[in-house]
Design an enzyme around this catalytic site. Structure first.
Site, short mmCIF file in Angstrom:
data_model
loop_
_atom_site.label_atom_id
_atom_site.label_comp_id
_atom_site.label_asym_id
_atom_site.label_seq_id
_atom_site.Cartn_x
_atom_site.Cartn_y
_atom_site.Cartn_z
N GLY A 135 17.20 7.42 -11.68
CA GLY A 135 18.13 8.09 -10.78
C GLY A 135 17.62 8.18 -9.36
N GLY A 136 17.01 7.08 -8.87
CA GLY A 136 16.67 7.01 -7.44
C GLY A 136 17.86 6.43 -6.69
CB SER B 72 12.37 11.46 -16.21
OG SER B 72 11.26 12.32 -16.15
CB ILE C 225 9.25 10.24 -13.86
CG1 ILE C 225 8.73 10.24 -15.29
CG2 ILE C 225 8.83 8.98 -13.13
CD1 ILE C 225 9.22 9.09 -16.14
CB VAL D 244 9.87 5.50 -4.67
CG1 VAL D 244 11.12 5.21 -3.87
CG2 VAL D 244 8.66 4.90 -4.01
CE LYS E 157 17.45 0.13 11.42
NZ LYS E 157 16.81 -0.22 10.14
CD GLU F 209 13.80 -7.14 10.57
OE1 GLU F 209 14.87 -6.51 10.65
OE2 GLU F 209 13.27 -7.70 11.55
#
Ligand SMILES: Cc1cc2nc3c(=O)[nH]c(=O)nc-3n(C[C@H](O)[C@H](O)[C@H](O)COP(=O)(O)OP(=O)(O)OC[C@H]3O[C@@H](n4cnc5c(N)ncnc54)[C@H](O)[C@@H]3O)c2cc1C
Length: 511
Positions: free
Chosen positions: A12-13, A39, A42, A45, A78, A343
């Site tokens: 689930g990122g 989880s 866990i 990132v 951006k 990039e």
């Protein structure tokens, strides 16, 4: 009619929730159902905050409302990436999300610009780019819809808080019927005959089956790597950075910049990503050339404001899976490969894989031809990005640090050498149909890194030199005049999508 395809996403990122949001947002539940298992123990990132313009298309396609997402994800606009000290120390250029100039006298603009330089004119290519001039002035506005206007010659992307963006997508997906399960996958069973993933088992003992599994478990690659044993192609000889240290810092009052900055350092490079309420920072480095302590010291001593928390260390290896769709499992996100964030290409690769999968959505019995074509297209995406990233390292004239000397003399893929040679000798930029980075992007980086062509398109000479110089000066003045009238990026963001996260003192300082 077929029964719905039962899809299970593990992770689930940004990858997992982008996939869930897209499937739930675009596909009818009569066609596919989606369940995501993640989880919290866990975690994710936790980086990945700069994007490319394709994200707007992805969001629009699945039904995300831009201002709403930006407000909730602490986002800014951006217009490109500034590269400081890359080609040589003291240099700076912007890779913009847009073109330079307009075709002139029967030739692409940059051929006329090369011609002007060869005739002694000294103006930089960036002076003819609307998004570069807007970036330098810290301005922002939406591109004009009138294609005759110079203010239509660019697109834009976002900087955002990765955790808030994933949370936003989670709400979006759940409202559209995606199911979420909190749990840790502890076992994966394969079908003895077909080799497909038959089921996964959670820590609480529950067994989960699916027609199609999407592996979004990040660098762990639990399904595609551990269970299915898919090989990983290692590209670290070309992209030697294998570590990062990251820390956000307080945003300083003043101009809100509409671009990411990537500053070359002795053993890699440092990113700076301006969000509404804070600045994201990280040093991406090659562990063969610097220690962890030195890298953290370099990062912490060059922040704009006070660090928010302790630095976090991440390890990675440049490369990709050899085919990210195997059997009944598609790897999306870090489980499918990783190319350093120079990039801002990772989220693009995630969303590109999702839209490709949606267009090739299989039936319960997966047609191998879909898998083959998916892998061909996604491999190509990775390979294009790889060559573009290598160019930034290879085309340098720095003699002040070992990493840069190594990169200058390393052997690079033939596919890159051919492009470089073609540009150097003819002034032409190779074009291709599939894969990221348009000729405008390649051009910006070639010239920015100091690769000057020896020649230009002969058709450019049709226009007399004086006349051409007069025309391009007019173009430059027109861009400067239009940029002058744009609102500042800070004011634009504050009007359009003020983050709930912005402390008052900072909001006031956004002019
Ligand atoms: C230093 C760095 C900087 C980056 N910067 C950028 C950037 O500027 N722009 C960009 O586009 N990309 C960037 N990226 C890439 C970007 O962060 C990722 O592409 C993006 O966050 C997607 O990650 P993911 O969802 O694949 O993995 P993760 O965020 O790691 O998510 C993995 C998920 O899997 C779950 N999981 C793992 N194992 C299990 C298990 N056994 N059971 C249940 N769940 C499990 C975890 O809980 C988590 O939910 C950067 C990456 C790095 C390393």
């Amino acid at each position: 009619m077929d029964t719905p395809l039962n899809i299970v996403i593990v992770g689930g990122g940004t990858a997992g929730w982008s996939a869930a949001a897209a499937i739930a947002g675009v596909v009818s539940q009569n066609v596919a159902t989606v369940r995501l298992i993640e989880s919290e123990e866990i975690g994710t990132v936790g980086v990945g905050e700069a994007t490319l313009p394709h994200m707007k298309e992805f969001n629009d396609h699945i039904g995300v409302i831009e201002a709403d997402m930006m407000q909730q994800a602490n986002a800014t606009f951006k217009l490109g990436i500034e590269f400081v000290d890359w080609g040589y120390k003291g240099s700076s250029y912007i890779h913009p999300f847009g073109v330079h100039g307009q075709p002139l006298g029967g030739a692409m603009f940059h051929h006329q610009w090369v011609r002007s330089r060869l005739s002694g004119d000294e103006s930089s290519l960036g002076d003819y780019s609307y998004p570069i001039m807007a970036s330098r002035a810290a301005k922002f506005d939406f591109p004009s819809r009138d294609k005759n206007q110079v203010s239509s010659t660019y697109s834009y992307a976002y900087h955002f808080d990765a955790a808030l963006y994933a949370r936003y997508l989670r709400r979006f997906a759940e409202r559209r019927g995606a199911m979420r399960t909190e749990g840790k996958v502890t076992d994966v069973s394969l079908d003895g005959e077909s080799g497909d993933i038959a089921s996964i088992t959670l820590e609480n003992g529950e067994t989960v089956t699916a027609d199609l599994f999407i592996d979004c478990t990040g660098f762990r690659a639990l399904l595609i790597g551990d269970a299915l044993g898919t090989d990983y192609q290692d590209w670290s000889k070309w992209l030697p950075c294998d570590r990062a240290v990251a820390v956000p810092c307080e945003r300083q009052p003043g101009k809100l910049l509409p671009y990411t900055r990537a500053t070359a350092r002795d053993a890699g490079w440092q990113w700076r990503i301006p969000l509404q309420s804070r600045t994201g920072n990280g040093y991406v480095y090659a562990s063969d050339f610097i220690s962890e302590d030195e890298a953290a010291g370099t990062l912490l001593s060059s922040l704009d404001g006070e660090a928010q928390g302790d630095p976090r260390f991440l390890k990675f290896q440049a490369g990709r899976r050899v085919g990210s769709w195997q059997k009944n499992c598609v790897a999306i996100g870090l489980s499918s490969g990783f190319l350093e964030p120079l990039e801002s290409t990772s989220i693009y690769l995630i969303q590109q894989a999702i839209t490709t999968l949606l267009s090739f959505l299989p039936r319960k019995k997966i047609d191998p031809a879909l898998r083959t074509e998916f892998n061909r297209l996604i491999d190509l995406e990775y390979d294009r990005v790889r060559d573009f990233l290598i160019l930034h390292y290879y085309a340098n004239t720095r003699d002040d640090a070992d990493l840069w000397r190594y990169c200058r003399s390393m052997e690079v893929p033939d596919s890159l050498l051919e492009k470089l040679e073609f540009f150097r000798t003819s002034g032409h930029v190779e074009t291709y149909r599939n894969g990221l980075f348009t000729p405008a992007s390649w051009l910006a980086v070639y010239i920015g890194q100091g690769v000057m062509p020896e020649r230009y398109d002969r058709q450019a000479d049709k226009l007399p030199l004086d006349e051409m110089l007069g025309e391009i000066r007019k173009m430059k003045a027109q861009i400067a005049e239009r940029v002058d009238r744009m609102p500042s990026h800070g004011v634009f963001v504050e009007d359009y999508c003020p983050s709930n996260d912005v402390p008052e003192a900072i909001a006031e300082a956004v002019e």
